[in-house]
Motif scaffolding. Structure first.
Motif: not given
Length: 314
Positions: A255-260, A246-247
């Motif tokens: 980004e990983l934190a926001r996605i989770h 996606y990115l």
């Protein structure tokens, strides 16, 4: 003759023959006399294949009570924009009073199923589709997962719904996540906001389209990606590659934190949506079970070490 009590804003209860007659009277109706075949997919609206001498179009008739949580003008705007991005089918007709929409029939396409979401190449293709959608122009309305959760909470309160103790705890814990996430800043993009598998249509030549923009609005960039990863239960060992698809690059911890956290938000949002629909709609679908089936895992995820880690990365 149409009864005096007939309300054009709710055509979903009409039998196909009656509906076909009423549709022909809509302003600017371009298809003339039609015959209708009901489409079984969909739990929100009543959908048909509409046939006339020129071929077939896909017809959507808003379901009862949907105006409480769907803005049909925005849905139509998003449908048109997605078509311009090559992401969705062409919009052929819209009536603002009834909410009736018609889009080009995707001949030879099929709805996605469980096997597609188990095929990582196909899921990567879905994530690439979102990358194209999110690169488009912003819509006229913004409605993030946080807005939707707040809206559903108000609707449940207005409907007099009493939440289970664990469901109240979900909302208490989510309040902390939401405040921290919003304070850290949002990256708004045009969003589709509905992860139901039949919304992904695979063509015979490998093409992919995204349909049904009922819940479309500007949303945070990471919500839809997080929602798919969380609701479809991909392990962390798989998530990284899909996020990179996606990115277009390696994700960073923020980004990983926001996605989770967005994925947990998707479970909270759809859980509340299910409970609200259970309270206000009388249809042959167990919305209460659906809502509880979303909120129970959200309760677990919000208490997990991973959620605590994600909060520290915001």
């Amino acid at each position: 003759m149409t009864p005096a009590t007939f309300d054009i804003t709710d055509m979903s209860a009409l039998e196909p023959q009656e509906l076909a007659s009423e549709l022909a009277n809509l302003p600017g109706w371009p298809f003339g006399q039609i015959s209708l075949d009901r489409v079984d997919d969909g739990i929100t609206n009543v959908n048909y294949f509409a046939h006339n001498a020129d071929g077939v179009v896909f017809l959507k008739v808003p379901g009862p009570g949907t105006r409480a949580f769907i803005n049909w003008d925005v849905s139509t705007e998003a449908t048109r924009c997605a078509a311009e991005q090559g992401v969705g089918p062409e919009l052929l007709y819209y009536d603002a009073t009834s909410g009736v929409q018609a889009t080009r029939f995707l001949d030879g396409y099929r709805s996605a199923g469980a096997a597609d979401f188990a095929d990582l190449d196909r899921v990567s293709q879905i994530f690439g589709l979102y990358r194209r959608l999110h690169a488009g122009p912003l819509l006229s309305t913004t409605k993030t997962v946080f807005d939707m959760i707040d809206e559903h909470r108000g609707q449940l309160e207005g409907a007099g719904v009493t939440l289970e103790p664990y469901q109240r705890e979900v909302l208490d814990r989510w309040d902390t996540v939401q405040a921290a996430y919003v304070d850290a800043g949002l990256d708004l993009v045009p969003g589709h906001n509905d992860f139901n598998p039949p919304n992904y249509m695979f063509g015979p030549d490998g093409d992919l389209k995204l349909i049904d923009y009922d819940y479309a609005a500007n949303t945070d960039r990471y919500y839809e990606i997080g929602g798919i990863l969380t609701l479809f239960g991909y392990p962390q060992s798989v998530e990284h590659g899909l996020i990179s698809a996606y990115l277009g690059t390696e994700p960073n911890p923020g980004e990983l934190a926001r996605i989770h956290l967005s994925g947990i938000g998707a479970a909270v949002k759809w859980g509340l949506w299910g409970l609200y629909n259970a309270a206000v709609r009388d249809v042959d679908f167990d919305y209460d079970k659906y809502g509880a089936g979303m909120l129970a895992p959200a309760h677990h995820w919000l208490k997990s070490d991973r959620a605590a880690w994600a909060m520290k990365q915001l």
